[in-house]
Design an enzyme around this catalytic site. Structure first.
Site: not given
Ligand SMILES: *Cc1c(COP(=O)(O)O)cnc(C)c1O
Length: 370
Positions: A181, A106, A205
């Protein structure tokens, strides 16, 4: 012969497991939310009823995370992926450089996206390994950052590669504001929000359904948001309109709010951390004590407590594991498409019994194929 239906445990990385009680509440309220006579899905986002849902979701999130008053909270759309660019558009005006730490799938994608539609230099401040082979995390003290950069971006928990920063970098005079993030670990443990300039997380998540993205931003950083940024991508416009610049993802926000209330009923993030640590420990122990039948290559101090990746000796055996575990009610254990192997995502809503059931199956599978 009657075959007993197994209990289903959902190990999906995202969209992921939700607490059963949350889904039951949503079911009970589906046709009639709180005596209104209609569903949350069908009410105006500007109605008093929905405004109250949004208000309480924000307040409960503030309470759970201890978000200080000088931070704004937004529920945006576009997923975490949209934030890869929004943070640059909004925070890098007039700056020459942003720093970026790459430790897995990511943060690597974020790194590749951040320079788009921008002249800013995206400086690789630290790198966690070879491409597709991230097994350790560069310590924050080793990050090559410039305090004059717009910010440093990193991913605290790499969902695909199964790595997690246990220690949070502390802001200091040599560190630009930290943009994090937190998609796959938000609310899994106490953190100090004041250590960060911006925290963002896709809800799907560790919180709720896909469609809502939480952005927590320190107020003073909003001064950087230029009026030239289209409002829909402008943090300041969303803040000025109290999150109602355009239609927010009303139903995902409602479900997220139910998850926040569930978390409060569990005692908040501190007890969550204890149980999450226990779940991860017994699963990694099972891998490490399998005599090499199950393999996890991540350095122990960098192992994620949310996403546990492992594999066996061959892709064929991994596939068999995925198939057989499915018939036992252990679902969505296949690893990420580029990774292969297995991945058990054991977010807040995964009960300890689910992890124990997985370990029982792993041991039994090994007895048959080991
Ligand atoms: C799933 C995920 C993303 C992407 O998320 P989207 O909602 O599909 O854009 C980005 N960063 C992390 C750490 C993730 O687990």
């Amino acid at each position: 012969m009657t075959v007993q239906t197994p209990t289903i445990y959902n190990f999906s990385a995202g969209p992921a497991i939700l607490p059963e009680s949350v889904l039951r509440t949503a079911q009970a309220e589906m046709f009639d939310y709180n005596g209104t006579g209609f569903s949350v899905m069908t009410m105006s986002h500007r109605s008093d009823v929905f405004m109250s849902i949004l208000y309480h979701a924000e307040q409960d999130l503030r309470q759970l995370m201890g978000i200080p008053d000088n931070y704004k909270v937004l529920f945006l759309q576009g997923g975490a992926s949209a934030q890869f660019n929004m943070v640059v558009m909004n925070l890098a005006n007039g700056f020459k450089r942003v720093d970026s730490v790459v430790t897995g799938n990511w943060s690597r994608i974020a790194h590749s996206q951040m320079g788009k539609l921008s002249d800013v230099d995206v400086h690789l401040a630290a790198h966690g390994g070879d491409l597709f082979n991230y097994t350790d995390l560069p310590a924050p003290e080793t990050w090559d950052v410039d305090p004059k950069s717009a910010f440093v971006h990193y991913c605290i928990n790499e969902t695909v590669h199964g790595l997690q920063y246990r220690d949070i970098p502390k802001p200091n005079d040599n560190m630009p504001p930290i943009v994090c993030d937190m998609s796959s670990e938000i609310l899994s443990r106490p953190i100090n929000v004041s250590d960060f300039g911006v925290i963002y997380a896709g809800a799907q998540k560790n919180i709720g359904p896909s469609g809502a993205t939480i952005v927590i931003i320190r107020e003073d950083l909003l001064d950087r948001c230029s009026d030239r940024i289209p409002d829909v991508w402008n943090y300041k416009s969303h803040v000025n309109k109290q999150g109602m610049y355009n239609t927010p993802a009303t139903y995902p926000i409602y479900i997220s709010g139910l998850v926040f209330r569930w978390l409060q009923s569990q005692g908040g993030v501190t007890p969550m951390q204890t149980i999450n640590a226990l779940k991860a420990k017994i699963l990694y122990d099972a891998i490490d004590h399998s005599g090499g039948f199950y393999i996890n290559n991540v350095q122990p101090q960098a192992r994620s407590q949310m996403n546990v990746v492992f594999h066996t000796a061959t892709p064929e055996l991994d596939e068999l594991f995925a198939q057989e575990s499915t018939t036992r009610g252990l679902r969505m254990l296949r690893g990420y498409k580029t990774m292969g192997g297995m991945r058990a995502s054991i977010y807040n809503a995964m009960p300890l019994q689910g992890v124990e059931a997985l370990i029982d199956f792993m041991q039994e599978f090994q007895r048959r194929y080991g």
